[in-house]
Every structure is written in C-alpha cells, then in structure tokens.
Scaffold this motif. Structure first.
Motif, PDB file in Angstrom:
ATOM      1  N   THR A 108      25.933  34.858  22.516  1.00 18.64           N
ATOM      2  CA  THR A 108      25.569  36.145  21.930  1.00 18.64           C
ATOM      3  C   THR A 108      25.199  36.136  20.435  1.00 18.64           C
ATOM      4  O   THR A 108      25.894  35.275  19.826  1.00 18.64           O
ATOM      5  CB  THR A 108      26.356  37.305  22.526  1.00 18.64           C
ATOM      6  OG1 THR A 108      27.672  37.093  22.041  1.00 18.64           O
ATOM      7  CG2 THR A 108      26.650  37.238  24.072  1.00 18.64           C
ATOM      8  N   MET A 109      24.923  37.281  19.960  1.00 18.96           N
ATOM      9  CA  MET A 109      24.776  37.415  18.558  1.00 18.96           C
ATOM     10  C   MET A 109      26.166  37.562  17.818  1.00 18.96           C
ATOM     11  O   MET A 109      26.116  37.119  16.727  1.00 18.96           O
ATOM     12  CB  MET A 109      23.896  38.827  18.113  1.00 18.96           C
ATOM     13  CG  MET A 109      22.379  38.681  18.537  1.00 18.96           C
ATOM     14  SD  MET A 109      21.694  40.217  18.291  1.00 18.96           S
ATOM     15  CE  MET A 109      21.576  39.981  16.446  1.00 18.96           C
ATOM     16  N   GLY A 110      27.228  38.011  18.650  1.00 15.05           N
ATOM     17  CA  GLY A 110      28.293  38.142  18.248  1.00 15.05           C
ATOM     18  C   GLY A 110      29.080  36.873  18.296  1.00 15.05           C
ATOM     19  O   GLY A 110      30.439  36.619  17.998  1.00 15.05           O
ATOM     20  N   ASP A 111      28.524  35.712  18.689  1.00 14.26           N
ATOM     21  CA  ASP A 111      29.042  34.387  19.068  1.00 14.26           C
ATOM     22  C   ASP A 111      30.028  34.486  20.263  1.00 14.26           C
ATOM     23  O   ASP A 111      30.670  33.334  20.191  1.00 14.26           O
ATOM     24  CB  ASP A 111      29.711  33.849  17.764  1.00 14.26           C
ATOM     25  CG  ASP A 111      29.697  32.221  17.949  1.00 14.26           C
ATOM     26  OD1 ASP A 111      28.854  31.891  18.361  1.00 14.26           O
ATOM     27  OD2 ASP A 111      30.690  31.603  17.351  1.00 14.26           O
ATOM     28  N   LEU A 112      29.990  35.288  21.053  1.00 16.24           N
ATOM     29  CA  LEU A 112      30.687  35.232  22.279  1.00 16.24           C
ATOM     30  C   LEU A 112      29.929  34.270  23.321  1.00 16.24           C
ATOM     31  O   LEU A 112      28.734  34.200  23.253  1.00 16.24           O
ATOM     32  CB  LEU A 112      30.815  36.540  23.074  1.00 16.24           C
ATOM     33  CG  LEU A 112      31.507  37.697  22.428  1.00 16.24           C
ATOM     34  CD1 LEU A 112      31.422  38.985  23.069  1.00 16.24           C
ATOM     35  CD2 LEU A 112      32.991  37.290  22.046  1.00 16.24           C
ATOM     36  N   ALA A 125      22.398  40.914  21.986  1.00 18.03           N
ATOM     37  CA  ALA A 125      23.449  41.625  21.242  1.00 18.03           C
ATOM     38  C   ALA A 125      24.518  42.379  22.110  1.00 18.03           C
ATOM     39  O   ALA A 125      24.424  42.767  23.184  1.00 18.03           O
ATOM     40  CB  ALA A 125      22.593  42.818  20.613  1.00 18.03           C
ATOM     41  N   ASP A 126      25.778  41.796  21.879  1.00 16.82           N
ATOM     42  CA  ASP A 126      26.936  42.157  22.372  1.00 16.82           C
ATOM     43  C   ASP A 126      27.073  43.697  22.648  1.00 16.82           C
ATOM     44  O   ASP A 126      27.482  43.951  23.760  1.00 16.82           O
ATOM     45  CB  ASP A 126      28.246  41.592  21.690  1.00 16.82           C
ATOM     46  CG  ASP A 126      28.102  40.390  21.193  1.00 16.82           C
ATOM     47  OD1 ASP A 126      27.749  40.109  20.013  1.00 16.82           O
ATOM     48  OD2 ASP A 126      28.082  39.443  21.987  1.00 16.82           O
ATOM     49  N   TRP A 127      26.803  44.654  21.781  1.00 14.04           N
ATOM     50  CA  TRP A 127      27.018  45.956  21.685  1.00 14.04           C
ATOM     51  C   TRP A 127      26.219  46.830  22.858  1.00 14.04           C
ATOM     52  O   TRP A 127      26.384  47.755  23.394  1.00 14.04           O
ATOM     53  CB  TRP A 127      27.014  46.400  20.384  1.00 14.04           C
ATOM     54  CG  TRP A 127      25.717  46.469  19.777  1.00 14.04           C
ATOM     55  CD1 TRP A 127      24.538  46.883  20.020  1.00 14.04           C
ATOM     56  CD2 TRP A 127      25.316  45.196  18.955  1.00 14.04           C
ATOM     57  NE1 TRP A 127      23.558  46.486  19.068  1.00 14.04           N
ATOM     58  CE2 TRP A 127      24.045  45.333  18.502  1.00 14.04           C
ATOM     59  CE3 TRP A 127      26.100  44.002  18.337  1.00 14.04           C
ATOM     60  CZ2 TRP A 127      23.515  44.384  17.651  1.00 14.04           C
ATOM     61  CZ3 TRP A 127      25.608  43.306  17.703  1.00 14.04           C
ATOM     62  CH2 TRP A 127      24.100  43.410  17.171  1.00 14.04           C
ATOM     63  N   TYR A 180      28.779  49.607  26.557  1.00 16.98           N
ATOM     64  CA  TYR A 180      29.178  51.072  27.110  1.00 16.98           C
ATOM     65  C   TYR A 180      29.094  50.978  28.530  1.00 16.98           C
ATOM     66  O   TYR A 180      29.756  51.219  29.115  1.00 16.98           O
ATOM     67  CB  TYR A 180      28.260  52.130  26.452  1.00 16.98           C
ATOM     68  CG  TYR A 180      28.244  52.233  24.761  1.00 16.98           C
ATOM     69  CD1 TYR A 180      29.652  52.724  24.389  1.00 16.98           C
ATOM     70  CD2 TYR A 180      27.415  52.077  23.824  1.00 16.98           C
ATOM     71  CE1 TYR A 180      29.843  52.944  22.883  1.00 16.98           C
ATOM     72  CE2 TYR A 180      27.718  52.009  22.557  1.00 16.98           C
ATOM     73  CZ  TYR A 180      28.939  52.731  22.180  1.00 16.98           C
ATOM     74  OH  TYR A 180      29.149  52.808  20.736  1.00 16.98           O
ATOM     75  N   VAL A 181      28.056  50.385  28.903  1.00 15.62           N
ATOM     76  CA  VAL A 181      27.755  50.470  30.428  1.00 15.62           C
ATOM     77  C   VAL A 181      29.026  49.653  31.281  1.00 15.62           C
ATOM     78  O   VAL A 181      29.292  50.171  32.230  1.00 15.62           O
ATOM     79  CB  VAL A 181      26.165  50.241  30.901  1.00 15.62           C
ATOM     80  CG1 VAL A 181      25.828  48.654  30.745  1.00 15.62           C
ATOM     81  CG2 VAL A 181      25.846  50.499  32.125  1.00 15.62           C
ATOM     82  N   THR A 182      29.023  48.490  30.854  1.00 15.54           N
ATOM     83  CA  THR A 182      29.942  47.687  31.531  1.00 15.54           C
ATOM     84  C   THR A 182      31.364  48.316  31.396  1.00 15.54           C
ATOM     85  O   THR A 182      32.310  48.081  32.623  1.00 15.54           O
ATOM     86  CB  THR A 182      29.973  46.237  31.012  1.00 15.54           C
ATOM     87  OG1 THR A 182      30.111  46.006  29.771  1.00 15.54           O
ATOM     88  CG2 THR A 182      28.672  45.509  31.167  1.00 15.54           C
ATOM     89  N   SER A 183      31.654  48.761  30.370  1.00 17.00           N
ATOM     90  CA  SER A 183      33.232  49.420  30.411  1.00 17.00           C
ATOM     91  C   SER A 183      33.416  50.608  31.302  1.00 17.00           C
ATOM     92  O   SER A 183      34.370  50.764  32.004  1.00 17.00           O
ATOM     93  CB  SER A 183      33.545  49.833  29.022  1.00 17.00           C
ATOM     94  OG  SER A 183      32.520  50.781  28.411  1.00 17.00           O
ATOM     95  N   GLU A 184      32.290  51.369  31.288  1.00 14.31           N
ATOM     96  CA  GLU A 184      32.109  52.644  32.128  1.00 14.31           C
ATOM     97  C   GLU A 184      32.177  52.030  33.523  1.00 14.31           C
ATOM     98  O   GLU A 184      32.719  52.765  34.359  1.00 14.31           O
ATOM     99  CB  GLU A 184      31.154  53.564  31.885  1.00 14.31           C
ATOM    100  CG  GLU A 184      31.484  54.172  30.413  1.00 14.31           C
ATOM    101  CD  GLU A 184      32.861  55.111  30.515  1.00 14.31           C
ATOM    102  OE1 GLU A 184      33.128  55.356  31.375  1.00 14.31           O
ATOM    103  OE2 GLU A 184      33.367  55.069  29.452  1.00 14.31           O
ATOM    104  N   LEU A 185      31.325  51.164  34.163  1.00  9.15           N
ATOM    105  CA  LEU A 185      31.152  50.848  35.126  1.00  9.15           C
ATOM    106  C   LEU A 185      32.419  50.359  35.813  1.00  9.15           C
ATOM    107  O   LEU A 185      33.002  50.368  36.899  1.00  9.15           O
ATOM    108  CB  LEU A 185      29.942  49.778  35.788  1.00  9.15           C
ATOM    109  CG  LEU A 185      28.567  50.295  35.513  1.00  9.15           C
ATOM    110  CD1 LEU A 185      27.893  49.289  35.544  1.00  9.15           C
ATOM    111  CD2 LEU A 185      28.431  51.351  36.397  1.00  9.15           C
TER     112      LEU A 185
END
Length: 56
Positions: A51-55, A13-15, A19-24
């Motif tokens: 991924t679930m969002g097709d990335l 699941a992309d989401w 949060y954690v990758t953007s803050e790191l």
C-alpha cells in the motif's frame, strides 16, 4: 455469516478503507443480535501487495 470482500490494488491508499473496515469489524452500528461480518481482502495477484503506507 455474511462475507464482505475488499479488492486491494498495489499502492492502495491505506486510509481509504480504514473507516469502513473498522466499523464493519466492530459491529457497533448493527442491530442487537445481528450476525457478524467476515472481512476478506482479495487481489488480482498472489504477489505481495504494497500500500502507499508500505503495509503488506
């Protein structure tokens, strides 16, 4: 440099990591002068992971 590894599974699941990758990556909550982090994605396969969002 410190490296943070994220283990990516098929249909992740992309989401969940957003949060954690953007803050790191931004480093805005680290102390002044603290060394940056390197973010790496790893997987069990060399095949493309979707991924679930097709990335990819």
């Amino acid at each position: 440099m410190v490296t943070v590894y994220s283990y990516v599974l098929d249909t992740l699941a992309d989401w969940e990591l957003g949060y954690v990758t953007s803050e790191l990556n931004s480093g805005r909550f680290f102390k002044e002068g603290q060394q940056r982090l390197s973010l790496k994605m790893v997987s069990y396969s060399t095949e493309t992971i979707y991924t679930m969002g097709d990335l990819q």
